[in-house]
Design a protein around this motif. Structure first.
Motif: not given
Ligand code: FES
Ligand code: FES
Lengths: 151, 757
Positions: A22, A25, A28-30, A32, A34, A37-38
């Motif tokens: 998704p 992510w 957020r993960d690749e 940064q 952030v 939100k999840f």
């Protein structure tokens, strides 16, 4: 693992991710980023709202493989100096309590105003009902949207 | 006496015997540094509270720094989850200090086991405890600045004015900023006693100041635990048994470990088998599966591919350390169902309960009564559903551990963590992040220990993230309760007997010394807890959050039976409790209780509302504050819809007005949402709702058309505000819905989806 070139906040970024990852992510993960939100992961709460070509979408349920040439805007890129009229109105009304939902709320509100410069109550409610605020700041969200619409 | 005409200035000592609450000195880099004790100070009533203060020197755990640049930093030792402490605490300091508000910033302190015994956000206590400490620190700094200026300018201190971070001596036309005088002030003796301002002359307290974190929130800065990043950090998720009453036997871990991006998968225990739990160690699932990987999505996919075998747990008894008292807790085996829960509670109510309080002769009062009314009220389990799911970061550091994330009560988890990791408490470093909601859930921070155990196992820093499903199905729910109330009216429709019986899984919600105790001659309160393996915990205004519903819906029905206005009926009872109270253990102030009812009556125009308006009222006292709500309901397309809400609060002095209003508005919306939709049910131990598709939360289209918040204006030191407005929302709504629908509501949630025809 496939690679993608995505335009995020007016910058081209190359990333590597499983096709079904998704967008949430990836951000957020690749990257940064952030601020997005999840909350639920199933398009029910709106915490992950970003703009894809100007429209509000739930990034938790938007696979990166569908991104194509689309332009993505996140809360970090909504304005250069954090002074988008919606952000300013949010500060004026001190909307946030815990603040967790607010990036998603702001992104939904900004997309609404981009499409409808003068939304009435019904239009605001229908555009915002996909965004949950567990702290119950709905009244201030509504007032802030109306103020942002005027500016 | 009217407080507005009274001089409410006072003095405060900065030490008591060997115990000193304040120490001033030079700051590194110049400036004035005041270290002070946060949460433990004498009251301005004198030394009356001294008995509560430990007779030994203790750490000064907070500070106020005035730099020579004029920048003022206040360290706020409370975790923030939306109550806006980062703004209201510095407001109190700035008030006594007469500082320029714009030059003050608040900092969040990290956890230190020795220093912050009261470092806890919950129970609406934060402001209440910090109030005197912050005033003392601000007043002391102001005093020292004035003393320094008096010495430098060779003028009497009494002629120097302090305002807006500036010292002025009008006669000699001398002026200095706080920053310029800060170094000199640090050389002044620490005052033994300081003058606190007259509460009537507050300039900042009671006004509104913008949230200091606002800009960061609206630009999406990484403030929350789930945003935490560290070099080499892995992502971890857990899998717990699908049902309460089950545990893990085995899982296809070898297959999972082969999946792309997965670093490790294993079964672990978050508590040692012989560990004695404390009150906040509630945890149905200490044995879990961990999956650790590089990316969240890969870990989520591995979690979906997990195939595990579970086995049933048998009944067991644990001992628990409940704040120093050892208690025994029975955890039954078996898979529980909501329907059985209802039956069990009814059975318990039919049997013998524990007597909590009895006044007068309840039995004969009922025997000779004119009218007897008996009603039973039922509450479901509720999930907290903080919007930020549980998460924590952990990194093992040599012989210690660094953890970072959202939690309400660090003090309760340090022993759990130290014991599980086999380290000493002093080697635990807890970093607070902003909390994406708390509502009581984050006082139970087992997830912090889980993160640390996983980090230790994989020898890497780890961020543990719960999925929404994990968060909603792992327990620690608001308990399910049943309350039966029976009352007797005499021939003049006076309430002569009141008998409240409460049962619940696994606690009951009767507060025996609360209203209407004290207002009725013959009063009996009983309660009993029923064992269950479904875990429960504090939820915004614990126990009050349902007792208010039962009691205040019941009083409404009684008022109707008595043919009286529901506000008049309550006021008459409160008048009785004030003038001629029954018993002497009543834990509320009837005058303040009546005060919020009168205020809400006035502000809602209760008496002038047309007969066609469907209106409901309720009032409740908890967490040292008083709240009353009036709600009106309209019919829209056949369905009732909340129209207007009027709230009246007595929480003493309001520090940050607009932020207080925001919090009350939030409590009202949360109350309406939970009253209408909130419910968790179970089938064979499995929670029936796992995410927001089935667990309905209130959304913008269901919020009231207006919420009008009012505060009783008084000069009582601030009391709680996060919780008190919440409980009376439920019964005010029930009472209004009754007017609209013609049927009394006894079971929450009140909204019943229409059955498809
Ligand atoms: S996280 Fe995407 S809608 Fe909830
Ligand atoms: S401000 Fe907390 S969820 Fe919206």
């Amino acid at each position: 693992m496939p690679t993608y070139t995505v335009t995020i906040n007016e910058q081209k970024r190359n990333i590597e991710a499983d096709a079904d990852t998704p967008l949430l992510w990836v951000l957020r993960d690749e990257l940064q980023l952030v601020g997005t939100k999840f909350g639920c992961g199933i398009a029910q709460c709106g915490a992950c709202t970003v703009h894809v070509n100007g429209s509000a979408i739930r990034s938790c349920s938007f696979p990166i493989s569908a991104i194509g040439e689309s332009k993505v805007t996140t809360i970090e890129g909504l304005s250069e100096n954090g002074d988008h009229p919606v952000q300013q109105a949010w500060l004026e009304y001190d909307v946030a309590q815990c603040g967790y939902c607010q990036a998603g709320q702001i992104m939904s509100a900004a997309a609404l105003l981009a499409q409808n410069a003068n939304p009435d109550d019904a239009a605001i409610t229908s555009a915002m009902s996909g965004n949950i605020c567990r702290c119950g700041t709905y009244g201030r969200i509504k007032s802030a949207i109306k103020t942002a619409a005027k500016s | 006496m009217n407080s507005a005409t009274q001089n409410l200035a006072s003095k405060l000592k900065t030490s008591l015997g060997r115990r000193s609450f304040l120490k001033a000195g030079a700051a590194a880099g110049g400036g004035l540094m005041i270290n002070f004790s946060w949460g433990v100070v004498p009251t301005d009533a004198g030394d009356a509270a001294a008995g509560m203060i430990p007779d030994q020197p203790f750490e000064l755990n907070a500070y106020l720094l005035i730099a020579s640049s004029g920048e003022i930093t206040a360290m706020v030792p409370n975790p923030e989850f939306g109550q806006n402490l980062m703004t209201s605490m510095p407001m109190i300091l700035a008030e006594e200090l007469d500082a320029d508000w714009k030059s003050i910033t608040a900092k969040q302190a990290n956890y230190d086991a020795r220093a912050y015994e009261r470092q806890f956000t919950g129970g609406s206590q934060s402001i209440r405890r910090a109030w005197q400490s912050l005033r003392m620190a601000g007043a002391s700094a102001r005093h020292m600045l004035i003393q320094a200026a008096a010495q430098q300018w060779q003028v009497p201190a009494g002629e120097i004015a302090a305002k807006n971070s500036t010292l002025t001596h009008a006669k000699s036309d001398k002026q200095s900023s706080y920053g310029a005088m800060a170094a000199a002030a640090s050389q002044m003796p620490t005052p033994a006693e300081v003058n606190l301002k007259d509460k009537n002359s507050f300039k900042l307290i009671g006004k509104s100041r913008h949230n200091q974190e606002g800009q960061k929130i609206v630009t999406g800065q990484p403030l929350f635990g789930i945003d935490y990043q560290a070099e080499g950090m892995k992502i971890a998720m857990i899998e717990h048994p699908p049902a309460f009453g089950k545990t893990i036997e085995s899982a296809n871990l070898d297959e999972i470990k082969k999946m792309s991006g997965i670093v490790d998968a294993f079964i672990f225990e978050s508590m040692k088998p012989d560990y004695q739990k404390n009150y906040f160690d509630t945890n149905a699932f200490p044995r879990l599966i961990a999956i650790v990987g590089d990316k969240t999505w890969q870990v989520m996919k591995a979690k979906k591919a997990l195939k595990a075998q579970w086995k049933d747990l048998s009944s067991r008894t644990e001992t628990m350390n409940a704040f120093g008292r050892e208690v025994s807790v029975t955890i039954p085996g078996g898979l529980e169902n909501t329907t059985d829960h209802g039956k069990k509670m009814d059975q318990a109510l039919a049997g013998k309960l524990d007597t909590l309080r009895e006044d007068g002769d309840v039995k004969s009062a009922f025997d000779s009564a004119e009218t007897v009314i008996e009603r039973t009220y039922r509450a479901p389990y509720l999930a907290h559903n903080t919007l930020e799911p549980m998460n924590f970061f952990a990194q093992i550091t040599g012989d210690g551990v660094h953890v970072a994330g959202p939690l309400q009560a660090p003090v309760f988890i340090q022993d759990t963590l130290a014991s599980r990791l086999g380290i000493v408490k002093d080697k635990i470093h807890i970093e607070f992040t902003r909390m994406g909601g708390g509502f009581g859930r984050r006082a139970y921070s087992h997830y912090l220990v889980e993160a640390a155990v996983i980090a230790k196992q994989v020898k890497a820093p780890v961020k543990l993230i719960y999925s929404r499903e994990d968060d909603m199905t792992m327990g620690i729910y608001r308990p399910s309760y049943t309350v039966r109330i029976k009352a007797a009216l005499d021939k003049d429709n006076k309430l002569v007997a009141y008998h409240v019986s409460g049962v619940g899984l696994a606690e009951h919600c009767v507060h025996e010394n609360r209203f209407p105790a004290g207002a009725v001659d013959n009063y009996l309160a009983e309660g009993k807890a029923i064992d269950s393996n479904i875990t429960i915990g504090a939820f915004r205004a614990p126990r009050s959050n349902f007792m208010a519903s039962a009691e205040q819906s019941f009083l409404d029905e009684l008022a109707e039976a008595a043919g009286e206005d529901p506000i008049d009926f309550r006021l008459a009872l409160l008048e009785r409790a004030k003038n001629n109270p029954v018993g002497d253990n009543n834990d509320y102030d009837p005058a303040r209780y009546a005060g919020v009812l009168k205020l809400v009556r006035e502000k809602s125009d209760w008496d002038a509302m047309p007969n066609t308006t469907h209106k409901g009222v309720a009032a409740y006292f908890c967490h040292n504050s008083y709240a009353a709500q009036v709600i009106t309901v309209k019919r829209r397309e056949g369905e009732p819809k909340v129209d207007k809400v009027y709230s009246a609060l007595d929480c003493g002095i309001v520090v940050n007005k607009d932020s207080a209003i925001n919090m009350v508005e939030g409590a009202v919306i949360d109350g309406i949402g939970n009253a209408l939709f909130g419910e968790m049910t179970f089938t064979n131990g499995v929670p029936d709702k796992k995410n927001f598709d089935r667990y309905r939360l209130i959304r913008m289209n269901e919020m009231p058309n207006s919420i009008d918040v009012h505060f009783v204006d008084n000069s009582i030191d601030p009391t709680g505000l996060g919780e008190p407005p919440f409980p009376p929302v439920f019964p005010a709504l029930a009472n209004a819905l009754y007017q609209a629908q013609g049927e009394r509501l006894y079971q929450q949630p009140y909204f019943k989806p229409k059955k498809p025809s």
